[in-house]
Design a protein around this motif. Structure first.
Motif, PDB file in Angstrom:
ATOM      1  N   GLY A 265       0.784  -1.228   0.000  1.00 29.69           N
ATOM      2  CA  GLY A 265       0.000   0.000   0.000  1.00 29.69           C
ATOM      3  C   GLY A 265       0.817   1.279   0.000  1.00 29.69           C
ATOM      4  O   GLY A 265       0.255   2.377  -0.080  1.00 29.69           O
ATOM      5  N   LEU A 266       2.144   1.163   0.082  1.00 32.54           N
ATOM      6  CA  LEU A 266       2.996   2.355   0.083  1.00 32.54           C
ATOM      7  C   LEU A 266       3.160   2.972  -1.306  1.00 32.54           C
ATOM      8  O   LEU A 266       3.594   4.127  -1.420  1.00 32.54           O
ATOM      9  N   ASN A 267       2.853   2.182  -2.352  1.00 34.45           N
ATOM     10  CA  ASN A 267       3.107   2.619  -3.730  1.00 34.45           C
ATOM     11  C   ASN A 267       4.564   3.063  -3.894  1.00 34.45           C
ATOM     12  O   ASN A 267       4.872   4.040  -4.578  1.00 34.45           O
ATOM     13  N   TRP A 268       5.452   2.337  -3.243  1.00 37.13           N
ATOM     14  CA  TRP A 268       6.852   2.728  -3.155  1.00 37.13           C
ATOM     15  C   TRP A 268       7.527   2.783  -4.520  1.00 37.13           C
ATOM     16  O   TRP A 268       8.336   3.670  -4.793  1.00 37.13           O
ATOM     17  N   ASN A 269       7.186   1.833  -5.377  1.00 34.60           N
ATOM     18  CA  ASN A 269       7.851   1.779  -6.679  1.00 34.60           C
ATOM     19  C   ASN A 269       7.399   2.874  -7.638  1.00 34.60           C
ATOM     20  O   ASN A 269       8.015   3.085  -8.681  1.00 34.60           O
ATOM     21  N   ASP A 270       6.331   3.583  -7.278  1.00 28.79           N
ATOM     22  CA  ASP A 270       5.892   4.701  -8.117  1.00 28.79           C
ATOM     23  C   ASP A 270       6.863   5.871  -8.055  1.00 28.79           C
ATOM     24  O   ASP A 270       6.809   6.771  -8.895  1.00 28.79           O
ATOM     25  N   HIS A 271       7.742   5.863  -7.047  1.00 27.72           N
ATOM     26  CA  HIS A 271       8.625   7.008  -6.821  1.00 27.72           C
ATOM     27  C   HIS A 271      10.069   6.738  -7.231  1.00 27.72           C
ATOM     28  O   HIS A 271      10.980   7.454  -6.828  1.00 27.72           O
ATOM     29  N   ALA A 272      10.282   5.692  -8.006  1.00 31.77           N
ATOM     30  CA  ALA A 272      11.629   5.403  -8.509  1.00 31.77           C
ATOM     31  C   ALA A 272      11.513   4.680  -9.840  1.00 31.77           C
ATOM     32  O   ALA A 272      11.337   3.461  -9.874  1.00 31.77           O
ATOM     33  N   GLN A 273      11.593   5.411 -10.899  1.00 31.31           N
ATOM     34  CA  GLN A 273      11.495   4.819 -12.229  1.00 31.31           C
ATOM     35  C   GLN A 273      12.903   4.461 -12.711  1.00 31.31           C
ATOM     36  O   GLN A 273      13.707   5.330 -13.026  1.00 31.31           O
ATOM     37  N   CYS A 516      23.526  -5.249  -6.239  1.00 32.39           N
ATOM     38  CA  CYS A 516      23.918  -3.993  -5.593  1.00 32.39           C
ATOM     39  C   CYS A 516      23.788  -2.812  -6.551  1.00 32.39           C
ATOM     40  O   CYS A 516      23.350  -1.720  -6.152  1.00 32.39           O
ATOM     41  N   LEU A 517      24.164  -3.002  -7.802  1.00 34.30           N
ATOM     42  CA  LEU A 517      24.030  -1.936  -8.790  1.00 34.30           C
ATOM     43  C   LEU A 517      22.570  -1.532  -8.959  1.00 34.30           C
ATOM     44  O   LEU A 517      22.239  -0.336  -9.033  1.00 34.30           O
ATOM     45  N   GLN A 518      21.682  -2.506  -9.013  1.00 32.83           N
ATOM     46  CA  GLN A 518      20.257  -2.209  -9.149  1.00 32.83           C
ATOM     47  C   GLN A 518      19.719  -1.499  -7.913  1.00 32.83           C
ATOM     48  O   GLN A 518      18.894  -0.579  -8.011  1.00 32.83           O
ATOM     49  N   THR A 519      20.203  -1.909  -6.744  1.00 29.59           N
ATOM     50  CA  THR A 519      19.785  -1.243  -5.503  1.00 29.59           C
ATOM     51  C   THR A 519      20.222   0.216  -5.507  1.00 29.59           C
ATOM     52  O   THR A 519      19.450   1.114  -5.156  1.00 29.59           O
ATOM     53  N   CYS A 520      21.460   0.470  -5.914  1.00 31.79           N
ATOM     54  CA  CYS A 520      21.968   1.848  -5.975  1.00 31.79           C
ATOM     55  C   CYS A 520      21.204   2.677  -7.006  1.00 31.79           C
ATOM     56  O   CYS A 520      20.921   3.863  -6.779  1.00 31.79           O
ATOM     57  N   ALA A 521      20.900   2.070  -8.151  1.00 24.71           N
ATOM     58  CA  ALA A 521      20.172   2.800  -9.191  1.00 24.71           C
ATOM     59  C   ALA A 521      18.790   3.210  -8.696  1.00 24.71           C
ATOM     60  O   ALA A 521      18.337   4.345  -8.946  1.00 24.71           O
ATOM     61  N   GLU A 522      18.114   2.323  -8.000  1.00 22.85           N
ATOM     62  CA  GLU A 522      16.805   2.661  -7.442  1.00 22.85           C
ATOM     63  C   GLU A 522      16.921   3.800  -6.436  1.00 22.85           C
ATOM     64  O   GLU A 522      16.102   4.725  -6.425  1.00 22.85           O
ATOM     65  N   ALA A 523      17.939   3.741  -5.590  1.00 19.65           N
ATOM     66  CA  ALA A 523      18.108   4.770  -4.562  1.00 19.65           C
ATOM     67  C   ALA A 523      18.309   6.144  -5.184  1.00 19.65           C
ATOM     68  O   ALA A 523      17.732   7.144  -4.730  1.00 19.65           O
ATOM     69  N   ARG A 524      19.121   6.192  -6.222  1.00 16.10           N
ATOM     70  CA  ARG A 524      19.403   7.486  -6.837  1.00 16.10           C
ATOM     71  C   ARG A 524      18.231   8.015  -7.652  1.00 16.10           C
ATOM     72  O   ARG A 524      18.115   9.213  -7.885  1.00 16.10           O
ATOM     73  N   ALA A 525      17.350   7.132  -8.084  1.00 19.77           N
ATOM     74  CA  ALA A 525      16.174   7.571  -8.832  1.00 19.77           C
ATOM     75  C   ALA A 525      14.989   7.908  -7.924  1.00 19.77           C
ATOM     76  O   ALA A 525      14.046   8.564  -8.364  1.00 19.77           O
ATOM     77  N   ARG A 526      15.056   7.473  -6.654  1.00 15.98           N
ATOM     78  CA  ARG A 526      13.888   7.589  -5.785  1.00 15.98           C
ATOM     79  C   ARG A 526      13.690   9.004  -5.251  1.00 15.98           C
ATOM     80  O   ARG A 526      14.638   9.669  -4.831  1.00 15.98           O
ATOM     81  N   ARG A 527      12.459   9.429  -5.267  1.00 16.82           N
ATOM     82  CA  ARG A 527      12.060  10.711  -4.669  1.00 16.82           C
ATOM     83  C   ARG A 527      11.397  10.424  -3.320  1.00 16.82           C
ATOM     84  O   ARG A 527      10.388   9.724  -3.250  1.00 16.82           O
TER      85      ARG A 527
END
Length: 538
Positions: A265-273, A516-527
């Motif tokens: 319910g957080l819709n977390w993935n909506d904030h990191a494309q 780890c690369l994918q985790t970092c990419a998500e972090a840098r894209a996340r608002r």
């Protein structure tokens, strides 16, 4: 272009190196199994209470079939119990990054099967490490709580003082806009009661979940009041009276279902494309890494051979291969992500340091992550290297490593000694992720080098004072110093003290780096949507 391997995968040398590496991997797996078996000894207690075991909780929480990257798997190895035959790693906790309802999360499971989940100094350090990863990588923090609190048999004042960082870390996450979700499976007492108190969402399990500053026995001893644990801190009471519990679960499995629903319910993935890129598997088999890399770091091999078994299509672009040749700088892709790779074919000389510095600046300019494959005995020493500016050129490399804005992922794959460790983004330089292979060696220098240095000091001292050299005493000193340094540089020793984020099978390096690369990419894209103080309860 595709790298052309010169590795001979048959013969005594390859077979011997492979057998030695796999023996170390087997030792790592046996230690992990020892922790699981120790936890399983408490199975009758879990069954009597109608509970899931800690590892069953982890499995029920995570998405089936999705990857889970365990962190700090060797925590406490050879620390509380220095005997290799009986030491239990893990520090009474399971921490890692996995997917919950499709969301990449930092998961923390109290291993209440070991000493009732009580915390030692290493448990605290492991938890602090997990909180730091969640904060840096913007990961929802999910904590499955059942802990007896601080282990009073191993209590130190440092444990208490550092333990406050757990509460501060939870507060930081909430204020940054990173949700904290707690499932209260069992007791969370004394200072531990503030863990659910500092969470954004708390799911309490009926009958077993409890949070209280003091249990009934302590309350009676302190105040004379007669009460019971359920009245003082039961999940049902907190759900109806204090408001500490948002959701009341029938049992462990139900509690984990609620946690999954909360995260969904957080819709977390909506904030990191994040763009998922096509990729090819390496042409050269990662399985060959076990025989490619010698356990003895003094035995040379070409770092390009290792990189070619990690990167997409085994395609490498070699940067200035003829300049500072012992420092290898490569460009490639891993799971479709363009990366820079720095590895060592020996010590770092002035040319190698200046080459690496330029390469790091180019990677920073492009925003490309950098993977550091550590196998160096350090920066070169001697009159020629001092006069060539080893200090200033090495310093430039260290500055570039420290200030690199791109993601940094380090692997200890062999030696990582002295300031070479600093130039290769070691522990103190806060890489986004740092893992070790079981054969790795880290420290100020190797045991043999340290012993030789001290022997030379002793000989010069004796010569200056006009005394004869006691050869027998020097031989004893050499053996003692070598053993002391080698013991402390061993990967099981250093990983047990959390000088990395975990020990991995060398053959899994590509998968671990890719995750780890994918985790970092998500972090840098996340608002994120931060606030000032974190979410407070009514």
């Amino acid at each position: 272009m595709t790298f052309r391997s010169k590795l001979v995968t048959s013969g005594e040398s390859y077979d011997g190196d492979r057998a030695a590496m796999l023996a170390l991997v087997d030792r790592m797996r046996a230690l992990e199994a020892r922790a699981a078996a120790k936890s399983e000894e408490r199975r009758p207690v879990f069954d009597r209470r109608g509970q899931l075991s800690p590892r069953e909780r982890l499995a029920a929480l995570l998405d089936p079939g999705m990857p889970f990257l365990e962190l700090y798997n060797m925590a406490s190895c050879l620390v509380d119990d220095p005997d290799p035959d009986t030491t239990v790693p893990g520090a009474s906790a399971i921490i890692g990054i996995g997917f919950v309802s499709g969301v990449r999360c930092l998961v923390f499971i109290d291993d209440s099967g070991i000493n009732a989940g009580s915390s030692t100094a290493m448990t605290v350090e492991k938890a602090l490490g997990g909180l730091a990863v969640a904060l840096k990588q913007k990961l929802p923090f999910v904590h499955c709580v059942e802990s007896a609190g601080a282990n009073l048999m191993t209590y130190t004042v440092e444990l208490w003082a550092r333990g406050g960082g757990l509460f501060g870390g939870l507060a930081k996450l909430s204020a940054r806009g990173i949700p904290v979700i707690t499932v209260l499976h069992g007791a969370s007492t004394a200072g531990g009661a503030y863990q659910p108190g500092l969470s954004d969402y708390v799911i309490g399990v009926k009958g077993n979940g409890m949070a209280m500053l003091a249990g009934a026995a302590l309350v009676k001893a302190a105040t004379g009041e007669i009460s019971d644990d359920t009245t003082l801190g039961g999940a049902e009471m907190h759900a109806s009276t204090t408001g500490l519990v948002e959701y009341l679960a029938e049992d462990d499995a139900h509690g984990l279902e609620i946690a999954r629903a909360v995260i969904a319910g957080l819709n977390w993935n909506d904030h990191a494309q994040v763009t998922r890129r096509a990729h090819a598997e390496p042409v050269l088999s990662p399985d060959e890494i076990a025989g490619l890399v010698p356990v003895d770091y003094r035995k040379p091999y070409d770092m390009r051979e290792l990189a070619a078994r990690i990167v997409d299509g085994s395609v490498l672009r070699d940067f200035k291969p003829g300049y500072g040749a012992a420092t290898v700088c490569l460009q490639a892709s891993i799971y479709g992500q363009a990366v820079g790779i720095i590895g060592n074919n020996g010590p770092i000389n002035p040319d190698g340091a200046t080459k690496a510095t330029q390469f790091l600046q180019l990677m920073d300019q492009a925003g490309s992550p950098v993977v550091f494959l550590n196998n160096t005995t350090g920066f070169m020493v001697g009159a020629d290297y001092e006069q060539a500016g080893m200090i200033k050129h090495g310093s430039k490399m260290i500055q570039a490593v420290q200030n690199l804005r791109s993601p940094k992922i380090s692997l200890y794959v062999g030696a990582s000694f002295g300031a070479g460790n600093y130039g290769m983004c070691g522990y103190a330089f806060e890489p986004d992720f740092l893992f070790t292979w079981p054969n790795a060696r880290t420290g100020v220098m190797g045991g043999e080098q340290a012993a030789t240095t001290m022997e030379e000091v002793a000989r010069r001292t004796a010569e200056r004072k006009g005394r004869p050299v006691d050869e027998a005493r020097l031989a004893e000193q050499r053996a003692r110093i070598t053993a002391h340094f080698d013991r402390q540089s061993d990967a099981f020793h250093t990983s047990g003290r959390l000088m990395d984020q975990g020990m991995i099978d060398p053959r899994d390096s590509r998968r671990v780096i890719g995750f780890c690369l994918q985790t970092c990419a998500e972090a840098r894209a996340r608002r994120l949507r931060p606030n000032t103080f974190g979410v407070a309860r009514p």
